[in-house]
Design a protein around this motif. Structure first.
Motif, PDB file in Angstrom:
ATOM      1  N   LEU A 103       0.841  -1.189   0.000  1.00 13.62           N
ATOM      2  CA  LEU A 103       0.000   0.000   0.000  1.00 13.62           C
ATOM      3  C   LEU A 103       0.881   1.245   0.000  1.00 13.62           C
ATOM      4  CD1 LEU A 103      -2.833  -0.848   2.555  1.00 13.62           C
ATOM      5  CD2 LEU A 103      -2.641  -1.471   0.148  1.00 13.62           C
ATOM      6  N   THR A 104       0.336   2.343  -0.494  1.00 12.85           N
ATOM      7  CA  THR A 104       1.039   3.614  -0.417  1.00 12.85           C
ATOM      8  C   THR A 104       0.924   4.165   0.998  1.00 12.85           C
ATOM      9  OG1 THR A 104      -0.876   4.994  -0.944  1.00 12.85           O
ATOM     10  CG2 THR A 104       0.370   4.068  -2.811  1.00 12.85           C
ATOM     11  N   SER A 105       1.741   5.145   1.335  1.00 10.65           N
ATOM     12  CA  SER A 105       1.663   5.761   2.660  1.00 10.65           C
ATOM     13  C   SER A 105       0.302   6.411   2.882  1.00 10.65           C
ATOM     14  CB  SER A 105       2.778   6.802   2.821  1.00 10.65           C
ATOM     15  OG  SER A 105       2.652   7.827   1.860  1.00 10.65           O
ATOM     16  N   TRP A 106      -0.310   6.917   1.817  1.00  8.71           N
ATOM     17  CA  TRP A 106      -1.639   7.531   1.930  1.00  8.71           C
ATOM     18  C   TRP A 106      -2.696   6.475   2.231  1.00  8.71           C
ATOM     19  CZ3 TRP A 106      -2.800  12.847   1.130  1.00  8.71           C
ATOM     20  CH2 TRP A 106      -1.686  13.642   0.845  1.00  8.71           C
ATOM     21  N   GLN A 107      -2.581   5.309   1.619  1.00 14.11           N
ATOM     22  CA  GLN A 107      -3.531   4.232   1.887  1.00 14.11           C
ATOM     23  C   GLN A 107      -3.351   3.672   3.294  1.00 14.11           C
ATOM     24  OE1 GLN A 107      -2.421   1.821  -1.461  1.00 14.11           O
ATOM     25  NE2 GLN A 107      -4.042   2.634  -2.779  1.00 14.11           N
ATOM     26  N   LEU A 108      -2.113   3.515   3.719  1.00 11.83           N
ATOM     27  CA  LEU A 108      -1.836   2.988   5.063  1.00 11.83           C
ATOM     28  C   LEU A 108      -2.384   3.882   6.163  1.00 11.83           C
ATOM     29  CD1 LEU A 108       1.865   1.809   4.628  1.00 11.83           C
ATOM     30  CD2 LEU A 108      -0.067   0.330   5.223  1.00 11.83           C
ATOM     31  N   THR A 109      -2.463   5.181   5.900  1.00 13.49           N
ATOM     32  CA  THR A 109      -2.883   6.134   6.933  1.00 13.49           C
ATOM     33  C   THR A 109      -4.305   6.655   6.718  1.00 13.49           C
ATOM     34  OG1 THR A 109      -1.745   7.884   5.695  1.00 13.49           O
ATOM     35  CG2 THR A 109      -0.551   6.865   7.535  1.00 13.49           C
ATOM     36  N   GLY A 110      -5.056   5.996   5.850  1.00 16.46           N
ATOM     37  CA  GLY A 110      -6.469   6.326   5.713  1.00 16.46           C
ATOM     38  C   GLY A 110      -6.784   7.561   4.900  1.00 16.46           C
ATOM     39  N   GLN A 111      -5.845   7.993   4.066  1.00 11.27           N
ATOM     40  CA  GLN A 111      -6.077   9.196   3.271  1.00 11.27           C
ATOM     41  C   GLN A 111      -6.400   8.881   1.814  1.00 11.27           C
ATOM     42  OE1 GLN A 111      -3.067  12.448   4.751  1.00 11.27           O
ATOM     43  NE2 GLN A 111      -2.142  10.445   5.092  1.00 11.27           N
ATOM     44  N   ASP A 112      -6.491   7.599   1.472  1.00 13.91           N
ATOM     45  CA  ASP A 112      -6.787   7.165   0.111  1.00 13.91           C
ATOM     46  C   ASP A 112      -7.414   5.774   0.203  1.00 13.91           C
ATOM     47  OD1 ASP A 112      -6.844   6.344  -2.527  1.00 13.91           O
ATOM     48  OD2 ASP A 112      -4.668   6.328  -2.796  1.00 13.91           O
ATOM     49  N   ASP A 113      -8.623   5.620  -0.348  1.00 14.87           N
ATOM     50  CA  ASP A 113      -9.303   4.328  -0.268  1.00 14.87           C
ATOM     51  C   ASP A 113      -9.391   3.631  -1.630  1.00 14.87           C
ATOM     52  OD1 ASP A 113     -11.226   5.760  -1.628  1.00 14.87           O
ATOM     53  OD2 ASP A 113     -12.767   5.611  -0.071  1.00 14.87           O
ATOM     54  N   SER A 114      -8.506   3.998  -2.561  1.00  8.82           N
ATOM     55  CA  SER A 114      -8.564   3.439  -3.904  1.00  8.82           C
ATOM     56  C   SER A 114      -8.178   1.960  -3.956  1.00  8.82           C
ATOM     57  CB  SER A 114      -7.655   4.237  -4.849  1.00  8.82           C
ATOM     58  OG  SER A 114      -6.296   4.177  -4.438  1.00  8.82           O
ATOM     59  N   LEU A 121      -3.100  -9.979   5.018  1.00  5.41           N
ATOM     60  CA  LEU A 121      -2.901  -8.611   4.562  1.00  5.41           C
ATOM     61  C   LEU A 121      -2.572  -7.665   5.713  1.00  5.41           C
ATOM     62  CD1 LEU A 121      -5.731  -8.186   1.878  1.00  5.41           C
ATOM     63  CD2 LEU A 121      -3.358  -8.912   1.569  1.00  5.41           C
ATOM     64  N   ALA A 122      -3.214  -7.859   6.852  1.00  6.56           N
ATOM     65  CA  ALA A 122      -2.970  -6.969   7.996  1.00  6.56           C
ATOM     66  C   ALA A 122      -1.531  -7.067   8.479  1.00  6.56           C
ATOM     67  CB  ALA A 122      -3.939  -7.289   9.131  1.00  6.56           C
ATOM     68  N   ASN A 123      -0.981  -8.275   8.503  1.00  8.92           N
ATOM     69  CA  ASN A 123       0.414  -8.431   8.915  1.00  8.92           C
ATOM     70  C   ASN A 123       1.351  -7.660   8.001  1.00  8.92           C
ATOM     71  OD1 ASN A 123      -0.449 -10.125  10.933  1.00  8.92           O
ATOM     72  ND2 ASN A 123       0.620 -11.937  10.207  1.00  8.92           N
ATOM     73  N   ALA A 124       1.066  -7.702   6.693  1.00 15.74           N
ATOM     74  CA  ALA A 124       1.889  -6.978   5.736  1.00 15.74           C
ATOM     75  C   ALA A 124       1.766  -5.466   5.935  1.00 15.74           C
ATOM     76  CB  ALA A 124       1.479  -7.349   4.309  1.00 15.74           C
ATOM     77  N   CYS A 125       0.554  -4.991   6.224  1.00 15.58           N
ATOM     78  CA  CYS A 125       0.347  -3.558   6.453  1.00 15.58           C
ATOM     79  C   CYS A 125       1.079  -3.088   7.705  1.00 15.58           C
ATOM     80  CB  CYS A 125      -1.149  -3.255   6.574  1.00 15.58           C
ATOM     81  SG  CYS A 125      -2.076  -3.420   5.038  1.00 15.58           S
ATOM     82  N   LEU A 126       1.006  -3.890   8.770  1.00 16.48           N
ATOM     83  CA  LEU A 126       1.663  -3.518  10.014  1.00 16.48           C
ATOM     84  C   LEU A 126       3.178  -3.425   9.827  1.00 16.48           C
ATOM     85  CD1 LEU A 126       1.438  -2.883  13.014  1.00 16.48           C
ATOM     86  CD2 LEU A 126       1.512  -5.331  13.481  1.00 16.48           C
ATOM     87  N   LYS A 127       3.731  -4.354   9.061  1.00 15.23           N
ATOM     88  CA  LYS A 127       5.171  -4.305   8.802  1.00 15.23           C
ATOM     89  C   LYS A 127       5.547  -3.091   7.965  1.00 15.23           C
ATOM     90  CE  LYS A 127       5.915  -9.320   9.020  1.00 15.23           C
ATOM     91  NZ  LYS A 127       6.219 -10.539   8.224  1.00 15.23           N
ATOM     92  N   GLN A 128       4.660  -2.694   7.065  1.00 19.20           N
ATOM     93  CA  GLN A 128       4.951  -1.585   6.171  1.00 19.20           C
ATOM     94  C   GLN A 128       4.790  -0.227   6.846  1.00 19.20           C
ATOM     95  OE1 GLN A 128       2.543  -1.525   2.619  1.00 19.20           O
ATOM     96  NE2 GLN A 128       3.616   0.234   1.756  1.00 19.20           N
ATOM     97  N   LEU A 129       3.837  -0.124   7.768  1.00 17.76           N
ATOM     98  CA  LEU A 129       3.587   1.156   8.433  1.00 17.76           C
ATOM     99  C   LEU A 129       4.774   1.532   9.310  1.00 17.76           C
ATOM    100  CD1 LEU A 129       1.376   3.357   8.903  1.00 17.76           C
ATOM    101  CD2 LEU A 129       0.766   2.079  10.978  1.00 17.76           C
ATOM    102  N   SER A 130       5.253   2.754   9.157  1.00 17.41           N
ATOM    103  CA  SER A 130       6.404   3.216   9.944  1.00 17.41           C
ATOM    104  C   SER A 130       6.042   4.436  10.771  1.00 17.41           C
ATOM    105  CB  SER A 130       7.575   3.571   9.015  1.00 17.41           C
ATOM    106  OG  SER A 130       7.285   4.754   8.276  1.00 17.41           O
ATOM    107  N   LEU A 131       6.854   4.677  11.758  1.00 19.34           N
ATOM    108  CA  LEU A 131       6.679   5.852  12.604  1.00 19.34           C
ATOM    109  C   LEU A 131       6.715   7.122  11.769  1.00 19.34           C
ATOM    110  CD1 LEU A 131       6.468   6.883  15.558  1.00 19.34           C
ATOM    111  CD2 LEU A 131       8.959   6.888  15.624  1.00 19.34           C
ATOM    112  N   ASP A 132       7.636   7.193  10.825  1.00 20.25           N
ATOM    113  CA  ASP A 132       7.752   8.390   9.997  1.00 20.25           C
ATOM    114  C   ASP A 132       6.542   8.573   9.092  1.00 20.25           C
ATOM    115  OD1 ASP A 132       9.464  10.669   9.128  1.00 20.25           O
ATOM    116  OD2 ASP A 132       9.295   9.654   7.187  1.00 20.25           O
ATOM    117  N   THR A 133       5.972   7.468   8.588  1.00 21.73           N
ATOM    118  CA  THR A 133       4.768   7.556   7.755  1.00 21.73           C
ATOM    119  C   THR A 133       3.629   8.198   8.534  1.00 21.73           C
ATOM    120  OG1 THR A 133       5.366   5.650   6.402  1.00 21.73           O
ATOM    121  CG2 THR A 133       3.037   6.211   6.499  1.00 21.73           C
ATOM    122  N   VAL A 134       3.463   7.780   9.794  1.00 28.11           N
ATOM    123  CA  VAL A 134       2.424   8.355  10.643  1.00 28.11           C
ATOM    124  C   VAL A 134       2.714   9.822  10.928  1.00 28.11           C
ATOM    125  CG1 VAL A 134       1.292   8.239  12.890  1.00 28.11           C
ATOM    126  CG2 VAL A 134       1.888   6.120  11.678  1.00 28.11           C
TER     127      VAL A 134
END
Length: 230
Positions: A6-17, A182-195
């Motif tokens: 996912l993109t950083s926007w999708q991971l943080t709820g700013q894009d639902d495409s 999918l959730a495990n992959a998202c959690l690994k991808q999400l970073s402190l800096d992305t948030v």
């Protein structure tokens, strides 16, 4: 299993495409949607009418909930489901009280399209007002049968309960299902800096303190979950 990141926007709820909408209204990633339909079918065979109370939640919606809890216009509960007077709290104490049940915008697992809050429609007595609190899913509660069923069968469709019990961060949420692959992959991808970047783009209530405490918030309320059963 899809391996697309996912993109950083999708991971943080700013894009639902990255999501698709089911006929019943849920917004989920395609693989999670198929698994959800499978789980509903399994439940129906056992007399359970599995219904999603919530699926995808955008950054904007999470920020609204956060704002309402910060200003006291939405109830803030402790682990005993007792309402707190949020106006009597400040600083980190206030944030901890809110984070117990409400994710910081940009960190909610519901942003990913892999999560569902669920209930059993067939178990609802006439006129019953859903509260979505742990006591409803505990022995003697209206959804006790559902909770026991999920413990036994959720994994058959790839789901687990990330907040099955309190582990020092988010309170127990026996209604919260997560599609593990999918959730495990998202959690690994999400970073402190992305948030952090998401929050800098869209400031929220208590922004300054949130940014100061973000490393601890990320560790306790994002990374700390109940792992799926082996």
């Amino acid at each position: 299993m899809s391996t697309e990141l996912l993109t950083s926007w999708q991971l943080t709820g700013q894009d639902d495409s990255h999501l698709q909408k089911l006929a019943s209204g849920e917004l989920l990633q395609a693989e999670a949607a198929n698994a959800w339909l499978q789980l509903r079918q399994l439940a129906r065979r056992d007399g359970i009418e599995l219904v999603a109370v919530s699926s995808y939640r955008s950054f904007e919606r999470q920020a609204q909930i956060w704002q309402q809890k910060c200003n006291g216009s939405r109830p803030v509960l402790n682990q005993q489901q007792q309402a707190l007077d949020i106006q009597q709290l400040s600083g980190w104490d206030k944030l901890e009280a809110i984070l117990l049940y409400s994710a910081l915008p940009g960190t909610s697992r519901h942003h990913w399209g892999t999560e569902l809050d669920v209930m059993d429609q067939a178990a609802l007595p006439a006129g019953y007002q859903l509260q979505l609190v742990p006591s409803e899913y505990q022995p003697g509660g209206v959804f006790a049968h559902l909770a026991a069923w999920l413990d036994r069968h959720a994994a058959e469709a790839g789901f687990f309960l990330p907040y099955r019990k309190y582990s020092g961060g988010v309170a127990a949420e026996p209604w919260h299902l997560s599609y593990q692959p999918l959730a495990n992959a998202c959690l690994k991808q999400l970073s402190l800096d992305t948030v952090r970047q998401a929050l800098l783009r869209q400031p929220i209530a208590e922004q300054s303190l949130v940014l100061t405490k973000l490393p601890e918030i990320f560790q306790r309320y994002v990374q700390t979950i109940c792992e799926p059963a082996a």
